[in-house]
Design a protein around this motif. Structure first.
Motif, mmCIF file in Angstrom:
data_model
loop_
_atom_site.group_PDB
_atom_site.id
_atom_site.type_symbol
_atom_site.label_atom_id
_atom_site.label_comp_id
_atom_site.label_asym_id
_atom_site.label_seq_id
_atom_site.Cartn_x
_atom_site.Cartn_y
_atom_site.Cartn_z
ATOM 1 N N ASN A 116 -1.333 -0.160 2.182
ATOM 2 C CA ASN A 116 -1.167 1.499 2.037
ATOM 3 C C ASN A 116 -1.004 1.857 0.718
ATOM 4 O OD1 ASN A 116 -0.765 4.080 3.311
ATOM 5 N ND2 ASN A 116 1.205 4.026 2.870
ATOM 6 N N SER A 121 -8.734 5.881 6.104
ATOM 7 C CA SER A 121 -7.907 6.445 7.425
ATOM 8 C C SER A 121 -8.609 6.178 8.552
ATOM 9 C CB SER A 121 -7.629 7.912 6.914
ATOM 10 O OG SER A 121 -7.017 8.266 7.896
ATOM 11 N N SER A 163 -5.773 11.842 12.731
ATOM 12 C CA SER A 163 -5.292 10.863 12.206
ATOM 13 C C SER A 163 -3.743 10.714 12.699
ATOM 14 C CB SER A 163 -5.439 10.408 10.763
ATOM 15 O OG SER A 163 -5.025 9.228 10.423
ATOM 16 N N TRP A 212 -4.371 2.804 10.078
ATOM 17 C CA TRP A 212 -4.869 4.014 9.585
ATOM 18 C C TRP A 212 -4.720 5.150 10.379
ATOM 19 C CZ3 TRP A 212 -9.881 0.822 8.196
ATOM 20 C CH2 TRP A 212 -9.705 -0.157 6.985
#
Ligand SMILES: *[C@@H]1O[C@H](CO)[C@@H](O)[C@H](O)[C@H]1NC(C)=O
Ligand SMILES: *[C@@H]1O[C@H](CO)[C@@H](O)[C@H](O)[C@H]1NC(C)=O
Ligand SMILES: *[C@@H]1O[C@H](CO)[C@@H](O)[C@H](O)[C@H]1NC(C)=O
Ligand SMILES: *[C@@H]1O[C@H](CO)[C@@H](O)[C@H](O)[C@H]1NC(C)=O
Ligand SMILES: *[C@@H]1O[C@H](CO)[C@@H](O)[C@H](O)[C@H]1NC(C)=O
Ligand SMILES: *[C@@H]1O[C@H](CO)[C@@H](O)[C@H](O)[C@H]1NC(C)=O
Ligand SMILES: *[C@@H]1O[C@H](CO)[C@@H](O)[C@H](O)[C@H]1NC(C)=O
Ligand SMILES: *[C@@H]1O[C@H](CO)[C@@H](O)[C@H](O)[C@H]1NC(C)=O
Ligand SMILES: [Cu+2]
Length: 563
Positions: free
Chosen positions: A178, A381, A388, A535
């Motif tokens: 990340n 993502s 998301s 993600w």
């Protein structure tokens, strides 16, 4: 009239004594850090009761299980009972911040569940961070007491747990990825029952071995606890007969190999009918996403016949399809049929009142002030219907149950916000971006649902193993390209479609699933490729209570962890 405060006990009591033939199993799981040596080095991994893979639970359909989980590790932990329907009791389902707050270090929580319709092989795993890499094990569900398998009783059964091993600390992988916005680091090995096998350094000695008697039939209970890759699996010189998937029986399917995605389980009969000798069983990746890195190593174990014979200089290896063999993957998928017998009927919903269409995409986001290490200097993502998933800081189930606002929204879209050529080549760059949210789609109790899962080529197509909690579903159709609502439904299999809890949505293709929403609660649906889930490739179903007490969620247990 029962005073309200006693109602939870009564409801759970009723749930537990519903089947007079069942037995109640009590177990204690202690999650802790234990040293394990693999690939020439020793590191501490999270284990249950010091075991890797974790303990196997053996139960019968109709039984109840009560498991006290003590967290003696340094990480937050939850356990998910993968494939268990958790009828009316989402409180024991496990995904962190969805149905419970995590069990924090030093705390404990008791999970309670009943095996109702699931029968065959399912499994359990941690559902917090990447802990499931090492915190997992098999659940064997035998037929109801006094009932039989729908095939001749095998001589013996052998759990085969496919896993993935990193030399680095697994719990740090998602956080590190990340920070960079790039791919999480690739694993260093795949494993069979915790062992990489002969093709890796320092691994020959521990290689898993199963000893068989010539002429006997064995039931291999195969689960994929792998984090990030689909696998092909085969045994040299031996045909396999698939008889079950995800805790449901299938029509016997003879095959040279299986393709198993993370999250899936398969019951496979193995006849020891070859000249007594040593043979390899092996597994390696099926990786269809163009340009994506993957661990291309091969894990192996030994099948050894009992008896005396000159040992072969080197036991033979099974041929496995090429890494990118989508054809081999779908040739296998195409043959799957549920048993659909009198005793194991296929209860496929025929009249649909709720039509849903979800796109599943891998996305790219701009990095705010620095270039990221994903493609085009962006960060990865992923999304479902262009949302998301954002993990909240308290669990959605309690927020729903107690009417706490601001934790989630109930407006998950029933179809994609924008129509485009989902599986087209060279899609415009403005499709790469995604919106964010913690959103649930509300289903009426007993709704009859058809859901089209449409893969997209937004960044790149992939075979996405989509897992639904709280339910099994019937895979009535699938294909490549864009789902065509005029033509494709006429080719559905409504007679004996496979029943699964995880389905691989083919690369740049679609899958049609059906289920009846008769299990109230908050249920996660997500991609079981861990990097995609990290993600944001997740969403929630919120299934409302029915009208009668026996169609409603039970109350929360008193020891539910707090955030
Ligand atoms: C990942 O990074 C983004 C931005 O760099 C940050 O907003 C987000 O909170 C991070 N997520 C996690 C799970 O650490
Ligand atoms: C696996 O990948 C590595 C690194 O990309 C490459 O060097 C190697 O040749 C590959 N091995 C196989 C068997 O494809
Ligand atoms: C698979 O990879 C091989 C060699 O890397 C390539 O020639 C072939 O076109 C690929 N097949 C597919 C279906 O992508
Ligand atoms: C992302 O960055 C590109 C290039 O700098 C820019 O054209 C685009 O508008 C940005 N997209 C978003 C959603 O901010
Ligand atoms: C969608 O894209 C595919 C692949 O590029 C192409 O073959 C197909 O014709 C396109 N469909 C439409 C409706 O444009
Ligand atoms: C997804 O949402 C983002 C942000 O709102 C938007 O830029 C993008 O065009 C949307 N993509 C699709 C396919 O709807
Ligand atoms: C659910 O729907 C089915 C099919 O319409 C029906 O047979 C059943 O009685 C319903 N169950 C409940 C509890 O409403
Ligand atoms: C563990 O869970 C608690 C409660 O939700 C949370 O406050 C804490 O940040 C979590 N710790 C980590 C390391 O994620
Ligand atoms: Cu995925």
């Amino acid at each position: 009239m029962v005073p309200k405060i006693f109602a939870p006990f009564l409801v759970f009591h009723v749930l537990l004594i519903a089947n007079a033939y069942g037995k109640t199993h009590h177990h204690t799981f202690v999650v802790k850090s234990s040293p394990y040596t693999r690939l020439c080095s020793t590191k501490n991994i999270l284990t249950v009761n010091g075991k890797f893979p974790g303990p196997t639970l053996k139960v019968h359909r109709g039984d109840k299980v009560i498991i006290k989980v003590y967290n003696k590790a340094k990480h937050n932990i939850t356990i998910h009972w993968h494939g268990v329907r958790q009828k009316r009791n989402p409180w024991s389902d496990g995904p962190e911040y969805i149905t419970q707050c995590p069990i924090q270090p030093g705390n404990k929580y008791t999970y309670k569940f009943e095996l109702t319709t699931e029968e065959g092989t399912i499994w359990w795993h941690a559902h917090s961070g990447w802990a499931r890499a090492t915190v997992h094990g098999v659940i064997i569900v035998y037929p109801r007491r006094g009932h039989h398998y729908p095939f001749p009783k095998p001589y013996a059964e052998v759990p085969i747990i496919l896993g993935e091993w990193w030399k680095k600390e697994v719990m740090e992988i998602p956080g590190n990825a990340n920070v960079t916005g790039g791919e999480p680091i690739l694993s260093d090995a795949y494993t069979i029952n915790g062992q990489p096998g002969v093709l890796y350094p320092c691994s020959k000695k521990g290689t898993f071995r199963v000893t068989v008697d010539y002429g006997k039939t064995y039931l291999l209970r195969i689960i994929s606890a792998v984090m990030d890759e689909d696998l092909f699996f085969a045994i040299s010189q031996h045909k396999l007969t698939l008889v079950g998937t995800d805790g449901s029986y299938t029509k016997p399917l003879k095959t040279e190999y299986i393709m198993i995605t993370p999250g899936q389980s398969m019951d496979v009969l193995l006849e020891a009918n070859q000249p007594p000798s040593l043979y390899h069983m092996a597994a390696r990746s099926y990786s269809s996403a163009k340009g994506a890195g993957f661990d291309n190593t091969t894990t192996a174990a030994i099948l050894k016949y009992r008896g005396s014979y000159p040992p072969p200089p080197s036991p033979s290896f099974p041929p496995l399809p090429p890494y990118n063999a989508t054809q081999a993957s779908t040739d296998f998928m195409r043959q799957l049929r549920s048993l659909a017998s009198k005793h194991h009927p296929a209860k496929v919903p025929l009249e649909i009142d709720t039509h849903l269409f979800f796109t599943i995409s891998v996305n790219l986001l701009n990095c705010s002030n620095k270039p990221c290490t994903g493609p085009l200097g962006k960060r990865f993502s992923s999304s479902i219907n262009n949302i998301s998933f954002v993990t909240p800081s308290m669990d959605v189930l309690q927020a729903y149950y107690y009417g706490i606002h601001g934790v989630f929204e109930d407006d998950f879209p029933r179809k994609p916000p924008k129509k485009f050529n989902y599986t087209g080549d060279n899609l415009p760059e403005n499709l790469l971006n995604t919106a964010f949210g913690t959103k649930a789609l509300v289903l009426e109790y007993n709704a009859s649902v058809e859901l089209i899962l449409q893969g997209t080529n937004v960044l790149v197509g992939d075979n996405h193993p989509i897992h639904l909690h709280g339910y099994s579903f019937h895979v009535v159709g699938w294909g490549f390209g864009n789902f065509d609502p005029r033509k494709d439904p006429s080719r559905y299999n409504l007679v004996d479609p496979p029943e699964e809890t995880t389905v691989g949505v083919p690369n740049n293709g679609w899958v049609a699933i059906r289920f009846r929403a008769d299990n109230p609660g908050v249920w996660l649906m997500h991609c079981h490729l861990e990097r995609h889930q990290s993600w944001g490739m997740s969403m929630l179903f919120l299934v409302k209570n029915g009208a009668t007490p026996s169609t409603q969620m039970v109350r929360p247990p008193l020891d539910l962890p707090k955030c």
